[in-house]
Motif scaffolding. Structure first.
Motif, PDB file in Angstrom:
ATOM      1  N   ASP A   1       9.441   1.587  26.421  1.00 28.63           N
ATOM      2  CA  ASP A   1       8.506   0.529  26.822  1.00 28.63           C
ATOM      3  C   ASP A   1       8.300   0.578  28.333  1.00 28.63           C
ATOM      4  O   ASP A   1       8.625  -0.361  29.059  1.00 28.63           O
TER       5      ASP A   1
ATOM      6  N   SER B   1       7.330  -8.596  28.460  1.00 26.40           N
ATOM      7  CA  SER B   1       8.406  -8.856  27.492  1.00 26.40           C
ATOM      8  C   SER B   1       7.875  -8.766  26.055  1.00 26.40           C
ATOM      9  O   SER B   1       6.798  -9.261  25.751  1.00 26.40           O
TER      10      SER B   1
ATOM     11  N   CYS C   1      15.477  -8.015  25.250  1.00 24.54           N
ATOM     12  CA  CYS C   1      15.320  -8.578  23.900  1.00 24.54           C
ATOM     13  C   CYS C   1      15.251  -7.500  22.813  1.00 24.54           C
ATOM     14  O   CYS C   1      15.736  -7.715  21.706  1.00 24.54           O
TER      15      CYS C   1
ATOM     16  N   PRO D   1       6.340   0.673  32.054  1.00 25.81           N
ATOM     17  CA  PRO D   1       5.168  -0.064  32.536  1.00 25.81           C
ATOM     18  C   PRO D   1       3.945   0.834  32.355  1.00 25.81           C
ATOM     19  O   PRO D   1       4.073   2.044  32.366  1.00 25.81           O
TER      20      PRO D   1
ATOM     21  N   GLY E   1      14.331  -4.055  30.537  1.00 21.69           N
ATOM     22  CA  GLY E   1      13.701  -5.304  30.978  1.00 21.69           C
ATOM     23  C   GLY E   1      14.534  -6.522  30.621  1.00 21.69           C
ATOM     24  O   GLY E   1      15.716  -6.608  30.966  1.00 21.69           O
TER      25      GLY E   1
ATOM     26  N   PHE F   1       5.242   5.804  36.620  1.00 22.02           N
ATOM     27  CA  PHE F   1       4.433   5.093  35.629  1.00 22.02           C
ATOM     28  C   PHE F   1       3.448   4.117  36.270  1.00 22.02           C
ATOM     29  O   PHE F   1       2.644   3.508  35.582  1.00 22.02           O
TER      30      PHE F   1
ATOM     31  N   THR G   1       8.283   4.583  40.871  1.00 22.45           N
ATOM     32  CA  THR G   1       8.226   4.992  39.463  1.00 22.45           C
ATOM     33  C   THR G   1       6.882   5.655  39.208  1.00 22.45           C
ATOM     34  O   THR G   1       5.829   5.122  39.601  1.00 22.45           O
TER      35      THR G   1
ATOM     36  N   ASP H   1      17.843   0.451  32.749  1.00 21.09           N
ATOM     37  CA  ASP H   1      16.600   0.102  33.451  1.00 21.09           C
ATOM     38  C   ASP H   1      16.819   0.544  34.890  1.00 21.09           C
ATOM     39  O   ASP H   1      17.955   0.583  35.355  1.00 21.09           O
TER      40      ASP H   1
ATOM     41  N   PRO I   1      15.702   2.727  27.367  1.00 21.27           N
ATOM     42  CA  PRO I   1      15.824   3.035  28.799  1.00 21.27           C
ATOM     43  C   PRO I   1      14.899   2.244  29.721  1.00 21.27           C
ATOM     44  O   PRO I   1      14.908   2.472  30.932  1.00 21.27           O
TER      45      PRO I   1
HETATM   46  C1  LIG Z   1       7.377  -3.319  30.118  1.00 23.92           C
HETATM   47  S1  LIG Z   1       8.936  -3.585  30.917  1.00 23.92           S
HETATM   48  C2  LIG Z   1      10.087  -3.574  29.587  1.00 23.92           C
HETATM   49  C3  LIG Z   1      10.069  -4.860  28.840  1.00 23.92           C
HETATM   50  C4  LIG Z   1      11.163  -4.980  27.804  1.00 23.92           C
HETATM   51  N1  LIG Z   1      10.955  -4.080  26.682  1.00 23.92           N
HETATM   52  C5  LIG Z   1      11.216  -6.414  27.311  1.00 23.92           C
HETATM   53  O1  LIG Z   1      10.832  -6.689  26.162  1.00 23.92           O
HETATM   54  O2  LIG Z   1      11.605  -7.274  28.095  1.00 23.92           O
HETATM   55  C6  LIG Z   1       9.201  -2.070  31.748  1.00 23.92           C
HETATM   56  C7  LIG Z   1      10.555  -1.930  32.419  1.00 23.92           C
HETATM   57  O3  LIG Z   1      10.650  -0.586  32.908  1.00 23.92           O
HETATM   58  C8  LIG Z   1      11.412  -0.574  34.093  1.00 23.92           C
HETATM   59  N2  LIG Z   1      11.105   0.713  34.775  1.00 23.92           N
HETATM   60  C9  LIG Z   1       9.988   1.065  35.447  1.00 23.92           C
HETATM   61  N3  LIG Z   1      10.065   2.352  35.849  1.00 23.92           N
HETATM   62  C10 LIG Z   1      11.263   2.827  35.428  1.00 23.92           C
HETATM   63  C11 LIG Z   1      11.914   4.083  35.531  1.00 23.92           C
HETATM   64  N4  LIG Z   1      11.351   5.115  36.182  1.00 23.92           N
HETATM   65  N5  LIG Z   1      13.135   4.228  34.951  1.00 23.92           N
HETATM   66  C12 LIG Z   1      13.719   3.191  34.296  1.00 23.92           C
HETATM   67  N6  LIG Z   1      13.146   1.967  34.197  1.00 23.92           N
HETATM   68  C13 LIG Z   1      11.928   1.790  34.734  1.00 23.92           C
HETATM   69  C14 LIG Z   1      11.007  -1.855  34.806  1.00 23.92           C
HETATM   70  O4  LIG Z   1      12.020  -2.295  35.707  1.00 23.92           O
HETATM   71  C15 LIG Z   1      10.800  -2.824  33.619  1.00 23.92           C
HETATM   72  O5  LIG Z   1      11.951  -3.597  33.390  1.00 23.92           O
END
Ligand SMILES: C[S@@+](CC[C@H](N)C(=O)[O-])C[C@H]1O[C@@H](n2cnc3c(N)ncnc32)[C@H](O)[C@@H]1O
Length: 370
Positions: A245, A45, A74, A247, A71, A292, A290, A90, A68
Motif C-alpha cells: 500500500d 488509511s 490496521c 503512497p 502506516g 513513490f 521516497t 514502514d 512494508p
Molecule cells: C498509503 S500509506 C499506508 C496506509 C496503511 N495501509 C493504513 O491502512 O494505514 C503509505 C505508507 O507508506 C510509507 N512509505 C512511503 N514510502 C516508503 C518507502 N520507500 N518505504 C517504506 N515505507 C514507505 C508512508 O510512511 C506511509 O505510512
C-alpha cells in the motif's frame, strides 16, 4: 475464491490472464479482534476497507504476510487477527512503533501500575516538547503532559508496554489536533466546532486511548516483527503474501507523510536522531526520500517493488486517482505474475490539507498477482 464479474460492455475486454471482480464481500464477517483496532486519522488509511480486504485475503493461501507500508497498522493487525505471522514495516518510525505495540506485542497491556507510573509527577524532567512547540501545537499543559509521560516511559518494565503507550499517545495527539495534521498551528480557534476531541486534555485522551489499545492485545500463537525500514532496504525471505500500500503520486497537492505527521514521528522517539528544520513555522522534520512521490520515479519504483516480492503472492492496494494508472500497474505486475485479478469498489477518503478538508470519491482497487 470470489466469483469474478464481467465489467460493463463499454469497458474494453481485459487482456488474457487478467480477471476483474466487483464482489463486495459485504456478508463476510471480520475475524474476532479485527474490529477492535482503533481507527487512526491517517492519510490513505484502509481502516474502512478492512471488511473488503479481508474478503479478498481470506481466499488466498498464506501463513506469513508482510506489510512494508504499514502506516496506521490496521491491515497488519487484520492479518494478525486472521491468524497469520506478520512482518510489518514502514520508513517512518511511528508506524513501526504502533505495529510493535499492537501486533508484535502479544501480552502486555497498560494496567493500573503502568498507568500510575506513566502519570507520575516529576520534580525536574525534560521539557523539550514544551520548549519547542509552545504556541505552535496544543496548550502548555498538554505539552508538559507529553514531556512528563514520555520521560516516564522508562519506568515501564516491558518495551512492548512502552510501544503500546506510545501508540495511545500518538492517537491522542491525532484526535486533539484540528484536522489531524500538523501543518496548521498557532491560534486554531477557527477550527473549533465544539467537538469533544478538541475539548479533552491530552491526558484525558490518553486515558481513554489506553483503555482502547488494551482491547487490541491478544496472542495468535505466532511471533511477529515490526521495524522502521525503507522497503528497498528489505530482503524478504519466506513471505507467502505481501500487502503493498505505497503512497501514490496524487493529481494535486503532495503525498508527504512527514509534512503532515512530523510531530508524531518526533514524539515516537522524543526527536532523538531527527533533524528539525528550525526555520519552519511548525518545526518540521526533514522528509525522507521516497520514489513513490514523483512521476518520474514512480513507475520504476513499482517495477522494482514487484521484482522484490516476486516470490510472494502480491496484493496491491491502489486507487483511481493515482499515477501510474491501473492498466500500467497491471502490465508491470504481469511481468512477474502469470495470474492477475483486479478487485474494484468505490471509496471516499477524508483527509485534511492546507486549504480544506477534502472529500474524494475514488475507485479503490486490490490487484492480486499470483
Ligand atoms: C498509503 S500509506 C499506508 C496506509 C496503511 N495501509 C493504513 O491502512 O494505514 C503509505 C505508507 O507508506 C510509507 N512509505 C512511503 N514510502 C516508503 C518507502 N520507500 N518505504 C517504506 N515505507 C514507505 C508512508 O510512511 C506511509 O505510512
Amino acid at each position: 475464491m470470489a466469483a469474478s464479474v464481467s465489467l460493463p460492455h463499454s469497458q474494453p475486454e481485459p487482456p488474457a490472464g487478467l480477471v476483474y471482480s466487483r464482489e463486495s464481500f459485504a456478508d463476510v464477517p471480520l475475524p474476532e479482534h479485527a474490529a477492535a483496532y482503533p481507527e487512526f486519522r491517517y492519510m490513505g488509511s484502509k481502516h474502512r476497507l478492512l471488511p473488503w480486504l479481508h474478503g479478498v485475503l481470506r481466499g488466498l493461501p498464506f501463513e506469513t504476510a508482510a506489510d512494508p507500508f504499514a502506516g496506521s497498522g490496521c491491515v497488519a493487525y487484520l492479518l494478525k487477527a486472521m491468524g497469520k505471522r506478520v512482518v510489518a514495516s514502514d520508513f517512518l518510525n511511528f508506524p513501526a512503533v504502533i505495529a510493535a505495540g499492537t501486533i508484535v506485542n502479544n501480552h502486555h497491556q497498560l494496567d493500573g501500575p503502568a498507568l500510575s507510573a506513566l502519570l507520575k509527577k516529576r520534580r525536574k524532567g525534560p521539557n523539550f516538547i514544551e520548549k519547542t512547540f509552545e504556541g505552535i501545537f496544543f496548550s502548555t499543559g498538554d505539552l508538559r503532559f507529553l514531556d512528563r509521560v514520555t520521560a516516564n516511559l522508562e519506568l515501564l518494565p516491558h518495551p512492548h508496554q512502552q510501544d503500546l503507550a506510545r501508540a495511545a499517545l500518538i492517537r491522542s495527539c491525532l484526535k486533539k489536533q484540528p484536522r489531524g495534521v500538523f501543518t496548521v498551528s498557532g491560534d486554531l480557534s477557527r477550527y473549533d466546532d465544539g467537538r469533544r476531541d478538541l475539548r479533552l486534555t491530552l491526558e484525558e485522551h490518553f486515558l481513554e486511548q489506553s483503555a482502547a489499545f488494551n482491547q487490541v492485545i491478544f496472542d495468535n500463537g505466532r511471533q511477529h516483527t515490526a521495524k522502521r525500514a525503507d522497503v528497498f532496504s528489505l530482503r524478504p525471505r519466506g513471505i507467502d503474501l505481501v500487502y503493498l500500500d505505497p503512497p501514490y503520486v496524487p493529481r494535486a497537492d503532495d503525498n508527504c507523510y512527514m509534512k503532515r505527521y512530523h510531530f508524531l514521528e518526533g514524539l515516537s522517539c522524543y526527536w532523538k536522531g531527527q533533524t528539525i528544520m528550525e526555520d519552519t513555522k511548525v518545526k518540521k522534520i526533514e522528509k525522507p526520500y521516497t520514489p513513490f512521490s514523483y512521476r518520474r520515479t514512480a513507475v520504476d519504483a513499482f517495477d522494482k517493488l514487484f521484482r522484490l516480492y516476486r516470490e510472494s503472492i502480491i496484493v496491491l492496494s491502489y486507487s483511481s486517482n493515482g499515477f501510474p494508472d491501473r492498466e500500467e500497474l497491471e502490465g508491470l505486475l504481469r511481468r512477474y505474475k502469470t495470474s492477475v485479478t483486479a478487485y474494484e469498489r468505490p471509496h471516499r477518503y477524508h483527509f485534511g490539507t492546507h486549504q480544506a478538508v477534502e472529500r474524494a470519491t475514488v475507485n479503490e482497487y486490490l490487484i492480486v498477482g499470483r
